[in-house]
Design an enzyme around this catalytic site. Structure first.
Site, PDB file in Angstrom:
ATOM      1  N   CYS A  17     -11.394  70.355 -57.147  1.00  0.00           N
ATOM      2  CA  CYS A  17     -12.006  71.517 -56.494  1.00  0.00           C
ATOM      3  C   CYS A  17     -13.397  71.835 -57.037  1.00  0.00           C
ATOM      4  O   CYS A  17     -14.132  72.613 -56.435  1.00  0.00           O
ATOM      5  CB  CYS A  17     -11.097  72.723 -56.633  1.00  0.00           C
ATOM      6  N   HIS A  59     -14.847  79.145 -55.084  1.00  0.00           N
ATOM      7  CA  HIS A  59     -13.876  78.201 -54.553  1.00  0.00           C
ATOM      8  C   HIS A  59     -12.711  79.005 -53.972  1.00  0.00           C
ATOM      9  O   HIS A  59     -12.275  79.992 -54.561  1.00  0.00           O
ATOM     10  CB  HIS A  59     -13.384  77.283 -55.677  1.00  0.00           C
ATOM     11  N   ASN A 114      -7.146  76.195 -48.868  1.00  0.00           N
ATOM     12  CA  ASN A 114      -7.881  75.505 -49.931  1.00  0.00           C
ATOM     13  C   ASN A 114      -8.246  74.106 -49.432  1.00  0.00           C
ATOM     14  O   ASN A 114      -7.380  73.246 -49.319  1.00  0.00           O
ATOM     15  CB  ASN A 114      -7.002  75.438 -51.183  1.00  0.00           C
TER      16      ASN A 114
HETATM   17  C1  LIG Z   1       0.642  78.563 -56.028  1.00  0.00           C
HETATM   18  C2  LIG Z   1       0.612  80.063 -56.198  1.00  0.00           C
HETATM   19  C3  LIG Z   1       0.082  80.707 -54.943  1.00  0.00           C
HETATM   20  C4  LIG Z   1       2.027  80.582 -56.431  1.00  0.00           C
HETATM   21  O1  LIG Z   1       2.012  81.982 -56.591  1.00  0.00           O
HETATM   22  P1  LIG Z   1       2.759  82.660 -57.822  1.00  0.00           P
HETATM   23  O2  LIG Z   1       2.564  84.085 -57.676  1.00  0.00           O
HETATM   24  O3  LIG Z   1       2.258  82.005 -59.062  1.00  0.00           O
HETATM   25  O4  LIG Z   1       4.235  82.303 -57.506  1.00  0.00           O
HETATM   26  P2  LIG Z   1       5.264  81.516 -58.426  1.00  0.00           P
HETATM   27  O5  LIG Z   1       4.865  80.079 -58.496  1.00  0.00           O
HETATM   28  O6  LIG Z   1       5.443  82.257 -59.692  1.00  0.00           O
HETATM   29  O7  LIG Z   1       6.544  81.654 -57.576  1.00  0.00           O
HETATM   30  C5  LIG Z   1       7.170  82.922 -57.393  1.00  0.00           C
HETATM   31  C6  LIG Z   1       8.388  82.729 -56.528  1.00  0.00           C
HETATM   32  O8  LIG Z   1       7.948  82.453 -55.186  1.00  0.00           O
HETATM   33  C7  LIG Z   1       8.576  81.254 -54.741  1.00  0.00           C
HETATM   34  N1  LIG Z   1       7.670  80.565 -53.826  1.00  0.00           N
HETATM   35  C8  LIG Z   1       6.789  79.578 -54.102  1.00  0.00           C
HETATM   36  N2  LIG Z   1       6.179  79.190 -52.978  1.00  0.00           N
HETATM   37  C9  LIG Z   1       6.670  79.955 -51.984  1.00  0.00           C
HETATM   38  C10 LIG Z   1       6.417  80.028 -50.602  1.00  0.00           C
HETATM   39  N3  LIG Z   1       5.513  79.230 -50.001  1.00  0.00           N
HETATM   40  N4  LIG Z   1       7.095  80.941 -49.876  1.00  0.00           N
HETATM   41  C11 LIG Z   1       7.991  81.747 -50.438  1.00  0.00           C
HETATM   42  N5  LIG Z   1       8.297  81.721 -51.758  1.00  0.00           N
HETATM   43  C12 LIG Z   1       7.633  80.838 -52.517  1.00  0.00           C
HETATM   44  C13 LIG Z   1       8.841  80.465 -55.985  1.00  0.00           C
HETATM   45  O9  LIG Z   1       9.863  79.519 -55.765  1.00  0.00           O
HETATM   46  C14 LIG Z   1       9.269  81.546 -56.937  1.00  0.00           C
HETATM   47  O10 LIG Z   1      10.610  81.876 -56.696  1.00  0.00           O
HETATM   48  P3  LIG Z   1      11.609  82.195 -57.915  1.00  0.00           P
HETATM   49  O11 LIG Z   1      11.007  83.381 -58.598  1.00  0.00           O
HETATM   50  O12 LIG Z   1      12.868  82.443 -57.202  1.00  0.00           O
HETATM   51  O13 LIG Z   1      11.581  80.960 -58.751  1.00  0.00           O
HETATM   52  C15 LIG Z   1      -0.278  80.456 -57.397  1.00  0.00           C
HETATM   53  O14 LIG Z   1       0.352  80.088 -58.590  1.00  0.00           O
HETATM   54  C16 LIG Z   1      -1.638  79.839 -57.367  1.00  0.00           C
HETATM   55  O15 LIG Z   1      -2.467  80.202 -56.574  1.00  0.00           O
HETATM   56  N6  LIG Z   1      -1.931  78.957 -58.333  1.00  0.00           N
HETATM   57  C17 LIG Z   1      -3.251  78.406 -58.533  1.00  0.00           C
HETATM   58  C18 LIG Z   1      -3.743  77.567 -57.430  1.00  0.00           C
HETATM   59  C19 LIG Z   1      -5.108  77.071 -57.799  1.00  0.00           C
HETATM   60  O16 LIG Z   1      -5.974  77.821 -58.163  1.00  0.00           O
HETATM   61  N7  LIG Z   1      -5.322  75.815 -57.762  1.00  0.00           N
HETATM   62  C20 LIG Z   1      -6.578  75.373 -58.276  1.00  0.00           C
HETATM   63  C21 LIG Z   1      -7.208  74.384 -57.663  1.00  0.00           C
HETATM   64  S1  LIG Z   1      -6.488  73.523 -56.380  1.00  0.00           S
END
Ligand SMILES: CC(C)(COP(=O)(O)OP(=O)(O)OC[C@H]1O[C@@H](n2cnc3c(N)ncnc32)[C@H](O)[C@@H]1OP(=O)(O)O)[C@@H](O)C(=O)NCCC(=O)NCCS
Length: 330
Positions: free
Chosen positions: A117, A257, A287
């Protein structure tokens, strides 16, 4: 007195595929829902490049052709094309070479940059240095990714995040101080654990086993990436301002980004910027990895004014991250 040569952005071009993948479409594919996706990421829909035989270069070509048309030049006038991508058409040759051939950029040399990214910012710094050296007059820097090619549409953790797009800028010499002013680029390879594609490289070449165990898709452990991204993007943007004796008041635009709206908000807050100064189109495109930053510039181009101070900021796989200060000059 000989004036210093800077690299000004003199044209911007972009391309997004027509096909939309909405949160409601995803609800039918995995266990997710529109509300979760919007509140946790800010995304409502993304674009997907569909069609037999279409690859990342097929998005690079229209983006760069548009840029040439706007500037009134032929692709034959391009000296170099740098394509930032993690989804090249092939492992080799470079997507830039393939794109140059498809668009008739006969006099250009080209190569790809792999920095996930942050790839556009790394490539922009490289392209700017080529212009500043005086050796090259027209360098095109393109961020392009067909993320749908490496996304597992049965994995709700990742498939809601990514989309396909390409966008490019033309860099040309400027003697009035406009263009790329400064860049802070960073990387930390220990981040590999949290964001990577397991197979297809020399570590784990493709095999029946790697395909059946879905190792050719992007893997992300979201939480550690989220934490590192919030800190990395905010810290480096604040450091860039400080280094250049600027405050949020001096900045016309932040171009972050587009990985997660919450990461964007944290960076803007840290820089003391109000929301009106932040380019956000994550809701429409998700993204798009290396394409997000130039895609914003393309969309907001008509609102940019000569002399505007613009901060571009990124964080991504590697880990890689950075920020670049641009004085808009066209
Ligand atoms: C991926 C992302 C959106 C997930 O959000 P989060 O708030 O961290 O969520 P978590 O991973 O803690 O998951 C929370 C819960 O939601 C669930 N979940 C994950 N994806 C889901 C979806 N698409 N729909 C519904 N629930 C979902 C998980 O399974 C988890 O459930 P649990 O608590 O029962 O285990 C976030 O971590 C993120 O943006 N990360 C960085 C991405 C990034 O910057 N990448 C950089 C460059 S590419």
């Amino acid at each position: 007195m000989i004036k210093k040569t800077t690299a000004a952005i003199t044209a911007v071009g972009g391309f997004v595929p027509e096909d939309r993948l909405t949160n409601f479409d995803l609800e039918k594919m995995v266990d997710t829902n529109d509300e979760w996706i919007r509140t946790r990421t800010g995304i409502s829909e993304r674009r997907i490049l569909k069609g037999e035989g279409l690859a990342t270069s097929d998005m690079v070509v229209p983006a760069v052709k548009l840029l040439c048309e706007k500037r009134g030049i032929s692709p034959e006038e391009i000296d170099c094309l740098i394509v930032a991508t993690v989804t090249p058409d092939m492992v080799f040759p470079a997507t830039a070479n393939i794109a140059c051939d498809k668009m008739g950029a006969k006099n250009a040399f080209g190569f790809d940059v792999s920095a996930a990214c942050s790839g556009f910012l790394y490539s922009l710094t490289l392209g700017a240095s080529m212009i500043e050296s005086g050796r090259y007059k027209k360098v095109v820097v393109c961020g392009a990714d067909k993320m749908s090619a490496i996304t597992d549409y049965t994995d709700r953790n990742t498939c809601v995040l990514f989309g396909d797009a390409a966008a490019a800028v033309l860099l040309e010499p400027n003697h009035d101080g406009y263009g790329i002013q400064d860049s802070l680029l960073k990387s930390d390879g220990s981040g590999v654990a949290y964001l990577h594609m397991k197979a297809g490289g020399s570590l784990k070449p493709a095999s029946v086993e790697t395909v059946t165990s879905k190792q050719h898709f992007a893997f992300q452990d979201g939480q550690p990436v989220f934490k590192a991204a919030v800190k990395g993007m905010a810290d480096v943007s604040a450091e860039l301002l400080e280094k250049n004796n600027l405050t949020g008041d001096d900045i016309a635009w932040l171009v972050p980004h587009q990985a997660n709206l919450r990461i964007i908000d944290a960076t803007a807050n840290r820089m003391g910027l109000s929301k009106e100064k932040v380019m956000i189109n994550i809701q429409k495109y998700g993204n798009t990895t290396a394409a997000t930053i130039p895609l914003c510039l393309w969309e907001w181009e008509s609102q940019l004014k000569k002399g505007d101070n613009i901060v571009l900021a990124a964080f991504g796989g590697g880990f890689t991250w950075g920020a670049t200060l641009v004085k808009w000059g066209s």
